[in-house]
Design a protein around this motif. Structure first.
Motif, mmCIF file in Angstrom:
data_model
loop_
_atom_site.group_PDB
_atom_site.id
_atom_site.type_symbol
_atom_site.label_atom_id
_atom_site.label_comp_id
_atom_site.label_asym_id
_atom_site.label_seq_id
_atom_site.Cartn_x
_atom_site.Cartn_y
_atom_site.Cartn_z
ATOM 1 N N ALA A 1 -65.952 23.447 -80.977
ATOM 2 C CA ALA A 1 -65.369 22.130 -80.689
ATOM 3 C C ALA A 1 -65.585 21.204 -81.883
ATOM 4 O O ALA A 1 -66.659 21.189 -82.473
ATOM 5 C CB ALA A 1 -66.010 21.528 -79.438
ATOM 6 N N SER A 2 -64.568 20.483 -82.229
ATOM 7 C CA SER A 2 -64.569 19.493 -83.316
ATOM 8 C C SER A 2 -64.806 20.070 -84.710
ATOM 9 O O SER A 2 -65.128 19.350 -85.643
ATOM 10 C CB SER A 2 -65.543 18.340 -83.045
ATOM 11 O OG SER A 2 -66.864 18.757 -83.277
ATOM 12 N N LEU A 3 -64.629 21.376 -84.865
ATOM 13 C CA LEU A 3 -64.729 21.972 -86.208
ATOM 14 C C LEU A 3 -63.322 22.289 -86.719
ATOM 15 O O LEU A 3 -62.423 22.589 -85.933
ATOM 16 C CB LEU A 3 -65.546 23.262 -86.164
ATOM 17 C CG LEU A 3 -66.991 23.145 -85.663
ATOM 18 C CD1 LEU A 3 -67.657 24.520 -85.661
ATOM 19 C CD2 LEU A 3 -67.789 22.166 -86.514
ATOM 20 N N ASP A 4 -63.151 22.239 -88.043
ATOM 21 C CA ASP A 4 -61.830 22.585 -88.586
ATOM 22 C C ASP A 4 -61.618 24.098 -88.481
ATOM 23 O O ASP A 4 -62.562 24.847 -88.246
ATOM 24 C CB ASP A 4 -61.661 22.034 -90.005
ATOM 25 C CG ASP A 4 -62.460 22.807 -91.041
ATOM 26 O OD1 ASP A 4 -62.392 24.053 -91.066
ATOM 27 O OD2 ASP A 4 -63.157 22.164 -91.843
ATOM 28 N N PRO A 5 -60.368 24.574 -88.618
ATOM 29 C CA PRO A 5 -60.077 25.989 -88.355
ATOM 30 C C PRO A 5 -60.896 26.970 -89.203
ATOM 31 O O PRO A 5 -61.301 28.019 -88.708
ATOM 32 C CB PRO A 5 -58.587 26.120 -88.681
ATOM 33 C CG PRO A 5 -58.040 24.746 -88.523
ATOM 34 C CD PRO A 5 -59.145 23.799 -88.893
ATOM 35 N N LEU A 6 -61.165 26.617 -90.451
ATOM 36 C CA LEU A 6 -61.936 27.545 -91.300
ATOM 37 C C LEU A 6 -63.385 27.621 -90.866
ATOM 38 O O LEU A 6 -63.968 28.703 -90.786
ATOM 39 C CB LEU A 6 -61.853 27.116 -92.768
ATOM 40 C CG LEU A 6 -60.522 27.403 -93.441
ATOM 41 C CD1 LEU A 6 -60.567 26.954 -94.897
ATOM 42 C CD2 LEU A 6 -60.153 28.881 -93.350
#
Ligand SMILES: Nc1ncnc2c1ncn2[C@@H]1O[C@H](COP(=O)(O)OP(=O)(O)O)[C@@H](O)[C@H]1O
Ligand SMILES: [Mg+2]
Length: 253
Positions: free
Chosen positions: A174-179
């Motif tokens: 949650a709330s992390l960018d795709p990479l």
């Protein structure tokens, strides 16, 4: 169909839980096999976090059974839960690191708590855990100086340092960018591959689910509405399942 030769690790039978007037779990039946990654999906507020907390006795059901590696958790008193919590660790949504402690001190914490006193042993195990999550160079930093993804990885290191057999992840991407999300997914896969760790993962992230899940369960209206492989989920004809996985709310502009 689950393979009958597989060994049960977690089993929930008819689990009910109300909080105040709200009925949250209404008879949850769920099995997690040893070594598998089971992903739980479902709308916010359905009780996914509540369900997880029952596994380690952080919440107590009103009825039903919670069995972890053959032990009836619902019958244990608070002080008898320690072995369960050593076997199964939970990674909370915010990773819950102590701000005033370095990453290493945070990771050492559960070891010290469980009575390990040998400083060399602690150092060695903290090092190993840091290496597994690719944070070997960052042990001396304070959590405030880590990125979101690094904090999550430190949380994972803390969950594995006590040699847990199972990790419960509450929305790890949650709330992390795709990479960065992909890095976390790879960590979950790595732990399964290297150590045979059993994982129960709550997520809204469908991409992540397809990457890591051996099976996926959908919690809806307090029960397991669907359980099967990711392929079975994709092909499931149920409208509510399809609306959820394709992100269709039914609201129009
Ligand atoms: N400690 C608590 N006190 C009161 N209500 C709670 C508590 N924990 C959870 N709830 C309620 O239980 C429901 C399920 O919560 P939760 O398990 O956090 O949902 P999810 O993780 O699926 O988003 C929500 O309506 C939430 O407000
Ligand atoms: Mg939640």
């Amino acid at each position: 169909m689950p393979d009958p030769a597989k060994e049960l690790f977690i089993e929930l039978r008819g689990l009910h839980k109300g909080i105040g007037a709200q009925k949250i779990l209404r008879g949850v039946d769920l099995t997690v096999f040893r070594g598998e990654t089971l992903v739980i999906i479902g709308p916010s507020g359905e009780g996914k976090t509540v369900l997880m907390k029952h596994v380690i006795g952080l919440m107590r059901g009103d009825a039903g059974e919670v069995i972890v590696d053959g032990v009836h958790v619902e019958k244990l008193r608070e002080r008898e839960l320690k072995p369960v919590r050593q076997k199964v660790s939970m990674m909370f949504q915010n990773a819950a690191l102590f701000d005033s402690m370095t990453v290493e001190e945070n990771i050492a914490f559960p070891l010290v708590e469980s009575g390990v006193r040998d400083r060399e042993e602690i150092r060695k195990r903290v090092r190993e855990a840091l290496e597994v999550v690719d944070l070997a160079e960052h042990g001396e930093k304070l959590p405030v100086n880590l990125s979101g993804g690094m904090r999550k990885r430190a949380g994972i290191a803390r969950a594995i340092v006590g040699r847990s057999q199972c990790i419960l992840y509450d929305e790890p991407t949650a709330s992390l960018d795709p990479l960065v999300s992909d890095v976390i997914d790879q960590m979950i896969l790595r732990l399964q591959k290297r150590y045979g760790i059993t994982s129960l993962v709550v997520t809204h992230d469908m991409k992540s689910m397809y990457k890591i899940a051996n099976r996926v369960a959908m919690l809806k209206r307090g029960v397991i509405h669907f359980i099967g492989t990711p392929d079975e989920l994709t092909n499931c004809p149920d409208q509510e399942v399809q609306d959820f996985i394709q992100g269709r709310s039914g609201v129009t502009a």
